[in-house]
Scaffold this motif. Structure first.
Motif: not given
Length: 538
Positions: A84-108
């Protein structure tokens, strides 16, 4: 004439893919709360270290590294807690990754907007679609400095995205920043510390089909008994066999309790999460499980009994019922809500408004609700709207995503289909074609209520305009310009034509449109036939 953008066809919104219900853990003893705090703090520390390791792996993460992390955590907890912990960590990393991509599009998008406005002369007026140049040289200079700042920030975000680096704060960035503004938040340092520690606890366990009651880590029996499998370092706190701790609380899920009980009796997977509300001093447990996708409902079947068009606004939902032919029926309804409080209060306000809307839909016998397919993701930037702070605050406060998700979930249990329609020009055309005809001496139709009619008609596939041109063969003057007249039930169909300034034809002088319906007001040598005296032949 400005070119209109194409209108996307309406579609049926798919139903929810999962269910989550919550209940309070009442009558916990002091020993129960102490065990929950110890387990949450221990697993939370493991989750923090695992998330740090996962973020350090970046794009180099693979199945072998995942298995290695899980083996290290198993020694200090258990295999299921580690999963459960490793899955939660991976999901959190993937969510932060998607948020990072959205931030890049907003900056552009912001960089493109500033670059375009800087290229225009100072003081040049804009159009309805594109802003003009900046108002003064001072503003131009300030925006040029901001452009360099955004470009530098974009370079750093792109470098992080290419390297797979993300920045995550367990417990929430907002709560972490509150630590530096305790007086403004109305918190003490001890109170903030309690909330910070509670947010960083980890008390979540994934379900597993085929196991007893659908979960081996956090187990709830059909009679409501809750037991937890303790981690290995805390096994000495167990009060039941096999290293388990049984809580004194009894859980009864009032909402969807029958469905939950059927699942656990069949040993189907159910995930549980325990958390503490520090402000209220209450413990809660949330049960969640996946549901199979509901069979798709055809558009014709959903619209067989009409539709309710809903216009979403910052403080209310404007709704109007339409029959199968797109005609408004009865009076409009307004469902208000207040979004000025905290997150829980705003969510409750939205839930209550949607509950009233669904109750009205069931009372009317309507099987479909039409809403706008709104997306303000690219409409909230200050570079697009400039100094229109009030408008930016307005669209930022509209809970579009939350309202749509909540409405879809609630309507799924009511048997009501949600239809998403393109929001283009619905407010403008609704006010143009429906606001005045639907206004009576006893009812004043608002722009939002007229927009609800436009949304419902677009979902039904009808044009928003009230009149359409007939086939040329059915026009009384051949291939002329005439249009279909309003039906006999339409209000004001026998009224006078509206006055249009200026000559409409070469033979009619200006200002004569108001007398078009009165034949006797024309300057003619003879009166109309219906006013002529009856002449009898000798």
């Amino acid at each position: 004439m400005a070119e209109l953008r194409p209108i996307a066809p309406a579609f049926v919104v798919p139903g929810p893919s999962g269910v989550a219900v919550r209940d309070r853990l009442k009558h916990l003893t002091a020993a129960d709360e102490e065990v929950l705090r110890l387990v949450g703090a221990h697993l939370g520390a493991l989750a923090s270290r695992d998330l740090k390791t996962r973020c350090a792996d970046g794009l180099g993460h693979c199945a072998d590294t995942w298995a290695g992390r899980k083996r290290e955590l198993t020694v200090q907890s258990s295999s299921r807690w580690a999963g459960a912990i490793t899955k939660a960590s991976h999901d959190q990393w993937a969510l932060a990754r998607r948020g990072q991509a959205d931030h890049i599009r907003d900056l552009q998008a912001a960089i493109r907007a500033i670059t375009r406005r800087l290229s225009l002369p100072v003081g040049k007026k804009g159009t309805r679609k594109e802003p003009g140049g900046y108002r003064s040289a001072r503003e131009w200079f300030a925006k040029s400095r901001r452009l360099h700042l955004l470009q530098e920030r974009l370079q750093r975000r792109r470098a992080d995205h290419q390297a797979g680096r993300v920045r995550v704060v367990r417990g929430g960035k907002r709560l972490a920043r509150t630590r530096h503004h305790l007086e403004a938040a109305g918190l003490t340092e001890a109170g903030w510390r309690q909330r910070w520690e509670a947010e960083r606890w980890f008390l979540a366990a994934d379900g597993e089909s085929g196991k007893r009651y659908g979960n081996e880590t956090i187990r709830i029996t059909p009679d409501g008994q809750v037991s937890i499998r303790l981690p290995a370092p805390l096994a000495h706190h167990a009060n039941a066999p096999h290293g388990r701790y049984v809580l004194a609380a009894r859980v009864v899920f009032a909402h969807r309790g029958v469905e939950w009980r059927d699942r656990i009796e069949a040993d189907r997977a159910v995930a549980y999460c325990i958390h503490l509300d520090v402000q209220r001093g209450r413990w809660y447990i949330t049960a969640s499980w996946q549901i199979p996708p509901a069979p798709a409902v055809s558009m014709s079947a959903a619209l067989a009994h009409g539709v309710i068009g809903v216009d979403t606004n910052a403080d209310h939902l404007a709704a109007w019922r339409l029959d199968a032919h797109g005609n408004p029926i009865g009076n409009p309804r307004r469902f208000t809500y207040d979004l000025s409080g905290d997150a829980e209060y705003r969510d409750a306000q939205i839930r209550h408004a949607l509950t009233r809307l669904l109750h009205w839909a069931r009372a009317c016998g309507v099987n479909a609700i039409a809403i706008e397919d709104l997306d303000f993701a690219t409409e909230k930037t200050r570079e697009k709207h400039g100094r229109r702070k009030r408008f930016r605050r307005l669209i930022s406060g509209m809970p579009i995503g939350r309202l749509r998700a909540r409405l879809t979930s609630m309507a799924d249990q009511s048997g009501i289909v949600i239809i998403a329609a393109d929001p283009a020009y619905t407010s403008k055309w609704g006010a143009q074609h429906w606001q005045q005809p639907l206004t009576t001496t006893k009812r004043t139709t608002t722009r939002h209520e007229a927009a609800a009619v436009a949304i419902g008609r677009r979902a039904q596939g009808h044009p928003i305009r009230r009149r359409t041109a007939p086939p040329p063969a059915h026009q009384s003057d051949g291939q002329g310009h005439r249009t279909v007249q309003a039906g006999t039930e339409a209000r004001g169909r026998e009224g006078l034509r509206p006055r249009i300034p200026g000559p409409r034809t070469r033979s009619v002088p200006p200002g004569r449109g108001e007398n078009a319906g009165d034949q006797n007001a024309q300057h003619r040598s003879e009166r109309s036939a219906e006013h002529m005296p009856l002449m009898l032949s000798p």
